[in-house]
Design a protein around this motif. Sequence first.
Motif, PDB file in Angstrom:
ATOM      1  N   ALA A 145     -11.938  -0.149  20.656  1.00 23.04           N
ATOM      2  CA  ALA A 145     -11.884   0.072  19.209  1.00 23.04           C
ATOM      3  C   ALA A 145     -13.281  -0.154  18.660  1.00 23.04           C
TER       4      ALA A 145
ATOM      5  N   THR B  67     -12.737   4.775  20.034  1.00 26.89           N
ATOM      6  CA  THR B  67     -12.437   5.262  18.688  1.00 26.89           C
ATOM      7  C   THR B  67     -13.699   5.361  17.837  1.00 26.89           C
TER       8      THR B  67
ATOM      9  N   LEU C 116     -10.068   7.346  14.205  1.00 26.92           N
ATOM     10  CA  LEU C 116      -9.123   6.317  13.788  1.00 26.92           C
ATOM     11  C   LEU C 116      -9.586   5.595  12.530  1.00 26.92           C
TER      12      LEU C 116
ATOM     13  N   VAL D 166      -8.865   2.212  11.032  1.00 30.60           N
ATOM     14  CA  VAL D 166      -8.279   0.958  11.493  1.00 30.60           C
ATOM     15  C   VAL D 166      -7.405   0.301  10.436  1.00 30.60           C
TER      16      VAL D 166
ATOM     17  N   VAL E 120      -3.054   3.127  14.101  1.00 30.52           N
ATOM     18  CA  VAL E 120      -3.552   2.246  15.157  1.00 30.52           C
ATOM     19  C   VAL E 120      -2.493   2.071  16.241  1.00 30.52           C
TER      20      VAL E 120
ATOM     21  N   LEU F 232      -4.812  -4.090  15.054  1.00 26.17           N
ATOM     22  CA  LEU F 232      -5.109  -3.862  16.469  1.00 26.17           C
ATOM     23  C   LEU F 232      -4.289  -4.772  17.368  1.00 26.17           C
TER      24      LEU F 232
END
Length: 290
Positions: free
Chosen positions: A6, A30, A50, A52, A58, A96
């Motif tokens: 991420a 991402t 993405l 977040v 996510v 996440l």
Amino acid sequence: MRIFVAGGTGAIGRPLVAALVEAGHVVTGTSRSAAGVESVRALGAEGVRLDVFDAEAVARVVADAAPDVVIHQLTALSGGAPAENSRIREVGTRHLVDAARRAGVERIVAQSISWAYAPGEEPADEAVPLDVEADLPRARTVAGVRALEEAVAELPHHVVLRYGLLYGPGTWYRRGGLADAVLHGDTSDPAAGFMATLVANDAVSSFVHVEDAAQATVEALEWPTGTVNIVDDEPAPGREWVPVLAAAFGAPTPGPVPGRAGWERGAANGFARSLGWKPRYASWRTGFGV
């Protein structure tokens, strides 16, 4: 391993994705932008766009990636907005971690910082508590760090990497970066206000080259659960490192200023060294000029 990164296009994310791919891992990285997705793909990984702050998005992309490990490298540092960075640490990390749990992921490696420790005289090791009694505005940063680290600790196997001040490609501390501009007298960038560390004072900082930070992150895939300072071997006051940085950038050297805050103490890397990590740039003295 299958690894979900991420924040695959940040200062650490780029060299990290490249190193993971080179090591033979299957990587999904991402980015917030279409251009970032393409840059992740150019490194040999699967790129995914993405937001977040979209919890369902996510959850979906983590489930689709089906990773063995999640690596959290999300920041807003490129925009120089500390409030947005704290929001990512609090809200983004929550999304996440929740997504990882829903997908059955038990391992996470996460980016934190090494300058959120409580005040003291010596460089802080990992046993020193966070500065939870800090006043504003520092309290917001510490709260974001605390929220991130507590959320990450919900997964059975978690490694929190408390990086030092990053320098090198893609960071503020590079030729052509914000530190370079500030040392040359250009404070037009709003983020310049956050470069108070460019004062040749007694405040102690710990640095780490971005490539060493990325390598530590790769190695952390095999480290035990816990918190690790990722900093070089030489915590130093601004009166020592600022002139070296200025010389590396061909900028005027700021005059010395006495004093430091209690929390400006730097951090120690003994634990990381004991785990086998060996920074290529053991000191900013040699790294700044690279």
